[in-house]
Design a protein around this motif. Structure first.
Motif, PDB file in Angstrom:
ATOM      1  N   TRP A  71      44.884  32.039  46.675  1.00 53.48           N
ATOM      2  CA  TRP A  71      44.296  32.170  45.348  1.00 53.48           C
ATOM      3  C   TRP A  71      43.534  30.889  44.998  1.00 53.48           C
ATOM      4  O   TRP A  71      43.941  29.798  45.395  1.00 53.48           O
ATOM      5  CB  TRP A  71      45.375  32.380  44.293  1.00 53.48           C
ATOM      6  CG  TRP A  71      46.060  33.699  44.304  1.00 53.48           C
ATOM      7  CD1 TRP A  71      47.235  34.013  44.917  1.00 53.48           C
ATOM      8  CD2 TRP A  71      45.629  34.900  43.662  1.00 53.48           C
ATOM      9  NE1 TRP A  71      47.565  35.325  44.703  1.00 53.48           N
ATOM     10  CE2 TRP A  71      46.599  35.892  43.927  1.00 53.48           C
ATOM     11  CE3 TRP A  71      44.524  35.225  42.869  1.00 53.48           C
ATOM     12  CZ2 TRP A  71      46.490  37.201  43.438  1.00 53.48           C
ATOM     13  CZ3 TRP A  71      44.403  36.528  42.380  1.00 53.48           C
ATOM     14  CH2 TRP A  71      45.376  37.489  42.672  1.00 53.48           C
ATOM     15  N   GLY A  72      42.490  31.030  44.190  1.00 52.94           N
ATOM     16  CA  GLY A  72      41.881  29.899  43.515  1.00 52.94           C
ATOM     17  C   GLY A  72      42.368  29.850  42.082  1.00 52.94           C
ATOM     18  O   GLY A  72      43.047  30.768  41.614  1.00 52.94           O
ATOM     19  N   GLY A  73      42.031  28.761  41.367  1.00 53.36           N
ATOM     20  CA  GLY A  73      42.501  28.606  40.001  1.00 53.36           C
ATOM     21  C   GLY A  73      41.375  28.587  38.983  1.00 53.36           C
ATOM     22  O   GLY A  73      40.282  28.087  39.256  1.00 53.36           O
ATOM     23  N   LEU A  74      41.661  29.139  37.807  1.00 50.89           N
ATOM     24  CA  LEU A  74      40.769  29.054  36.644  1.00 50.89           C
ATOM     25  C   LEU A  74      41.414  28.107  35.646  1.00 50.89           C
ATOM     26  O   LEU A  74      42.471  28.416  35.082  1.00 50.89           O
ATOM     27  CB  LEU A  74      40.561  30.438  36.029  1.00 50.89           C
ATOM     28  CG  LEU A  74      39.843  30.465  34.671  1.00 50.89           C
ATOM     29  CD1 LEU A  74      38.420  29.930  34.785  1.00 50.89           C
ATOM     30  CD2 LEU A  74      39.848  31.885  34.085  1.00 50.89           C
ATOM     31  N   VAL A  75      40.786  26.946  35.445  1.00 47.66           N
ATOM     32  CA  VAL A  75      41.303  25.935  34.525  1.00 47.66           C
ATOM     33  C   VAL A  75      40.136  25.351  33.728  1.00 47.66           C
ATOM     34  O   VAL A  75      38.976  25.450  34.151  1.00 47.66           O
ATOM     35  CB  VAL A  75      42.040  24.804  35.277  1.00 47.66           C
ATOM     36  CG1 VAL A  75      43.268  25.319  36.002  1.00 47.66           C
ATOM     37  CG2 VAL A  75      41.100  24.097  36.243  1.00 47.66           C
ATOM     38  N   GLU A 133      32.306  30.041  41.707  1.00 47.63           N
ATOM     39  CA  GLU A 133      31.434  30.700  42.672  1.00 47.63           C
ATOM     40  C   GLU A 133      31.644  30.157  44.082  1.00 47.63           C
ATOM     41  O   GLU A 133      31.694  30.915  45.050  1.00 47.63           O
ATOM     42  CB  GLU A 133      29.971  30.543  42.255  1.00 47.63           C
ATOM     43  CG  GLU A 133      29.023  31.381  43.100  1.00 47.63           C
ATOM     44  CD  GLU A 133      27.660  31.564  42.450  1.00 47.63           C
ATOM     45  OE1 GLU A 133      26.788  32.141  43.102  1.00 47.63           O
ATOM     46  OE2 GLU A 133      27.483  31.138  41.288  1.00 47.63           O
ATOM     47  N   GLY A 134      31.787  28.844  44.207  1.00 46.88           N
ATOM     48  CA  GLY A 134      32.026  28.246  45.515  1.00 46.88           C
ATOM     49  C   GLY A 134      33.358  28.673  46.101  1.00 46.88           C
ATOM     50  O   GLY A 134      33.457  28.932  47.311  1.00 46.88           O
ATOM     51  N   LEU A 135      34.392  28.770  45.276  1.00 49.32           N
ATOM     52  CA  LEU A 135      35.696  29.223  45.754  1.00 49.32           C
ATOM     53  C   LEU A 135      35.631  30.673  46.220  1.00 49.32           C
ATOM     54  O   LEU A 135      36.211  31.035  47.254  1.00 49.32           O
ATOM     55  CB  LEU A 135      36.733  29.074  44.645  1.00 49.32           C
ATOM     56  CG  LEU A 135      37.239  27.645  44.380  1.00 49.32           C
ATOM     57  CD1 LEU A 135      37.978  27.574  43.051  1.00 49.32           C
ATOM     58  CD2 LEU A 135      38.129  27.168  45.507  1.00 49.32           C
ATOM     59  N   ALA A 136      34.902  31.510  45.482  1.00 48.39           N
ATOM     60  CA  ALA A 136      34.759  32.905  45.899  1.00 48.39           C
ATOM     61  C   ALA A 136      34.026  32.986  47.232  1.00 48.39           C
ATOM     62  O   ALA A 136      34.430  33.743  48.128  1.00 48.39           O
ATOM     63  CB  ALA A 136      34.025  33.703  44.826  1.00 48.39           C
ATOM     64  N   ALA A 137      32.954  32.199  47.375  1.00 52.00           N
ATOM     65  CA  ALA A 137      32.210  32.202  48.636  1.00 52.00           C
ATOM     66  C   ALA A 137      33.072  31.718  49.794  1.00 52.00           C
ATOM     67  O   ALA A 137      32.873  32.129  50.942  1.00 52.00           O
ATOM     68  CB  ALA A 137      30.964  31.330  48.500  1.00 52.00           C
ATOM     69  N   ALA A 138      34.054  30.851  49.500  1.00 49.17           N
ATOM     70  CA  ALA A 138      34.955  30.328  50.533  1.00 49.17           C
ATOM     71  C   ALA A 138      36.097  31.289  50.848  1.00 49.17           C
ATOM     72  O   ALA A 138      36.940  30.976  51.692  1.00 49.17           O
ATOM     73  CB  ALA A 138      35.512  28.979  50.096  1.00 49.17           C
ATOM     74  N   LEU A 159      43.389  35.161  56.010  1.00 50.07           N
ATOM     75  CA  LEU A 159      42.669  36.384  55.681  1.00 50.07           C
ATOM     76  C   LEU A 159      41.716  36.096  54.529  1.00 50.07           C
ATOM     77  O   LEU A 159      42.142  35.616  53.476  1.00 50.07           O
ATOM     78  CB  LEU A 159      43.641  37.488  55.285  1.00 50.07           C
ATOM     79  CG  LEU A 159      44.770  37.789  56.278  1.00 50.07           C
ATOM     80  CD1 LEU A 159      45.780  38.758  55.661  1.00 50.07           C
ATOM     81  CD2 LEU A 159      44.202  38.348  57.573  1.00 50.07           C
ATOM     82  N   GLY A 160      40.433  36.364  54.722  1.00 48.66           N
ATOM     83  CA  GLY A 160      39.467  36.202  53.651  1.00 48.66           C
ATOM     84  C   GLY A 160      39.350  37.471  52.834  1.00 48.66           C
ATOM     85  O   GLY A 160      39.802  38.552  53.223  1.00 48.66           O
ATOM     86  N   HIS A 161      38.736  37.367  51.666  1.00 51.26           N
ATOM     87  CA  HIS A 161      38.543  38.522  50.801  1.00 51.26           C
ATOM     88  C   HIS A 161      37.503  39.458  51.391  1.00 51.26           C
ATOM     89  O   HIS A 161      36.503  39.021  51.951  1.00 51.26           O
ATOM     90  CB  HIS A 161      38.085  38.072  49.412  1.00 51.26           C
ATOM     91  CG  HIS A 161      37.980  39.183  48.426  1.00 51.26           C
ATOM     92  ND1 HIS A 161      36.846  39.962  48.293  1.00 51.26           N
ATOM     93  CD2 HIS A 161      38.867  39.662  47.530  1.00 51.26           C
ATOM     94  CE1 HIS A 161      37.040  40.849  47.342  1.00 51.26           C
ATOM     95  NE2 HIS A 161      38.251  40.698  46.865  1.00 51.26           N
ATOM     96  N   ARG A 162      37.746  40.784  51.268  1.00 44.33           N
ATOM     97  CA  ARG A 162      36.794  41.776  51.731  1.00 44.33           C
ATOM     98  C   ARG A 162      36.085  42.410  50.556  1.00 44.33           C
ATOM     99  O   ARG A 162      36.708  42.780  49.614  1.00 44.33           O
ATOM    100  CB  ARG A 162      37.498  42.864  52.541  1.00 44.33           C
ATOM    101  CG  ARG A 162      38.207  42.309  53.775  1.00 44.33           C
ATOM    102  CD  ARG A 162      38.760  43.423  54.613  1.00 44.33           C
ATOM    103  NE  ARG A 162      39.535  42.901  55.720  1.00 44.33           N
ATOM    104  CZ  ARG A 162      39.917  43.629  56.747  1.00 44.33           C
ATOM    105  NH1 ARG A 162      39.601  44.884  56.832  1.00 44.33           N
ATOM    106  NH2 ARG A 162      40.635  43.097  57.726  1.00 44.33           N
TER     107      ARG A 162
END
Length: 468
Positions: free
Chosen positions: A139-143, A151-156, A465-468
């Motif tokens: 998971w990434g974080g929203l703070v 956007e960069g975290l989603a791309a990663a 595992l990356g997001h699909r």
């Protein structure tokens, strides 16, 4: 001449050697339980059928055992990087594997730095490299102050984003922080555009902080006093507010560790209105109560707190009706000394239960309450895999899926003792509890990772595992 047969939708050559056949188990499928053999090659299920033929490098006799899809635990805190004597990927994933989990999704807080930037994500990936024994996602974080990182975290490749509507509890400057309303609204707009899910810890910070302050000023610092400062009302207010923002933004929202039937009903009603919203509860809300928190003490502290037996039974009723979307452990361990406080408000809040989730749900839900195994498998495996972009590879026993399998003996009971646990700090509110089934062995992509005789049998083979 080709000599094959069609079973489970895949044509197999009888001369082709399989890696593994698991024979004669009661296999829990999406909608039924059938006595089947499972054939595996290159980490995938290639055949399902009765009395499968063909050469295999290994054959496992599962007669008398139940075979379930490995748990997909979408809510664990493995506390890396930077926290030294805390859990860590090695021991945390070992405990999960021993509990029948074959895929974990690690939360972004309780690491230094928390995973709220691309650079922090890279540090977490470096900490995980070669030390995770089952497959994993992050998971990434929203703070506040980090909207530009989403956007960069989603791309990663992060699964989605986690936010707190109440304080996570660590006052240090580098720690994960709760969102303000502006960050929540703008974050939801961005996350909706990115096609990700926002996972929310839903408790009203103004309410719980005011009640906690009043209790402590009056010298009320026991376990029941703590629970009284985090009432169901605080959960309902936060869920309602987040649903309002979700409706304005179109953001997909997932509510973590819901503790009350009323909140589950709010989520279900919002979904009936067309919102993309789901909710989870945890094994501790289904198997422990506020009385257990008072009896066990600090090892049973969590937020939201454990509720009374009436609330617990209401959750089981909703689970049986299909109103609860999925089950996750919320494994939140800490060094033992952080559980040694006289003031319950000062105790580290989190239940270490990663190794017990599947046994608790199957033992209590199926063996004792008679709930169907396909329902429990959906909650533990299929639903989280579908919600968080890991299906069809994960979450289900089907041809083409990864051979992520947990073999259980539903006729075996045992008393959980510290020596059974593979987590770093062997503390758990379930110690001393009679478990009404037992994990016998666990396969991750066809690789034996755990059995009761040998313990952890394969190290470091988990894949990101990356997001699909």
């Amino acid at each position: 001449m080709y000599d094959g047969r069609l079973q489970g939708g895949v044509m197999m050559d009888r001369k082709t050697t399989l890696d593994l056949i698991i024979k004669g188990g009661a296999v829990v499928l999406k909608d039924e339980v059938r006595r089947l053999d499972i054939a595996v090659r290159d980490g995938r299920i290639v055949q399902l059928g009765e009395a499968l033929e063909g050469a295999a490098a290994q054959t496992v006799d599962a007669e008398g055992l139940t075979v379930m899809a490995g748990m997909v635990d979408s809510h664990v805190h493995l506390n890396e990087p930077g926290l030294g004597d805390w859990e860590g990927f090695d021991t945390g994933s070992a405990a999960l594997a021993a509990g029948g989990c074959t895929t974990l999704i690690d939360m972004p807080l309780n690491g230094i730095p928390p995973t709220v930037s691309v650079s922090a994500l890279q540090r977490k990936l470096e900490a995980a490299e070669g030390r995770v024994h089952i497959d994993y996602a992050l998971w990434g974080g929203l703070v506040p102050g980090k909207l530009g990182e989403l956007e960069g975290l989603a791309a990663a490749g992060v699964t989605g984003f986690k936010a707190f509507l109440s304080s996570p509890g660590d006052p240090s400057e580098e720690a994960f922080r709760e969102v303000d309303d502006h960050t929540l609204l703008e974050g939801m707009r961005i996350i909706a555009r990115l096609g990700r899910v926002l996972a929310l810890h839903a408790e009203s910070e103004p309410l719980v902080s005011a009640l906690a302050r009043q209790a402590r000023e009056a010298g009320r610092t026991s376990a029941p006093d703590y629970a009284a400062t985090r009432p169901v009302l605080a959960e309902l207010e936060a869920v309602s507010r987040a649903l309002f923002y979700a409706e304005q933004t179109g953001c997909a929202v997932h509510f973590v560790h819901i503790s009350s039937a009323a909140a589950i009903r709010l989520i279900r009603e919002a979904r009936s209105r067309g919102l993309d919203v789901t909710g989870e509860t945890c094994p501790h809300y289904l198997t422990l109560t506020a009385d257990d928190m008072e009896r066990c003490g600090a090892v049973a502290k969590c937020a939201p707190p454990l509720r009374d037996a009436t609330e617990q039974e209401a959750l089981w009723t909703l689970l049986a009706e299909g109103a609860i979307d999925l089950i996750a452990s919320d494994h939140s361990p800490c060094p033992s000394e952080l559980k040694e406080r006289t003031d319950f408000f000062d105790v580290w809040g989190g239940i270490a239960g990663a190794q017990s989730s599947l046994e608790l749900l199957v033992g209590e839900g199926h063996v004792r309450r008679g709930l169907p195994l396909p329902l429990l498998s959906r909650l533990l495996s299929l639903a989280p895999a579908e919600r968080f972009g890991l299906h069809p590879r994960k979450g289900e026993i089907r041809v083409g899926a990864d051979a992520d399998l947990a073999l259980l003996d539903l006729g075996s009971t045992y008393r959980l003792e510290p020596e059974h646990l593979l987590q770093r700090h062997r503390i758990s509110p379930y110690l001393g509890r009679t478990m009404h089934c037992r994990i016998v062995s666990v396969y991750s992509r066809g690789r034996l990772v755990y059995d009761t005789a040998s313990g952890l049998t394969a190290r470091g083979g988990g894949a990101r595992l990356g997001h699909r």
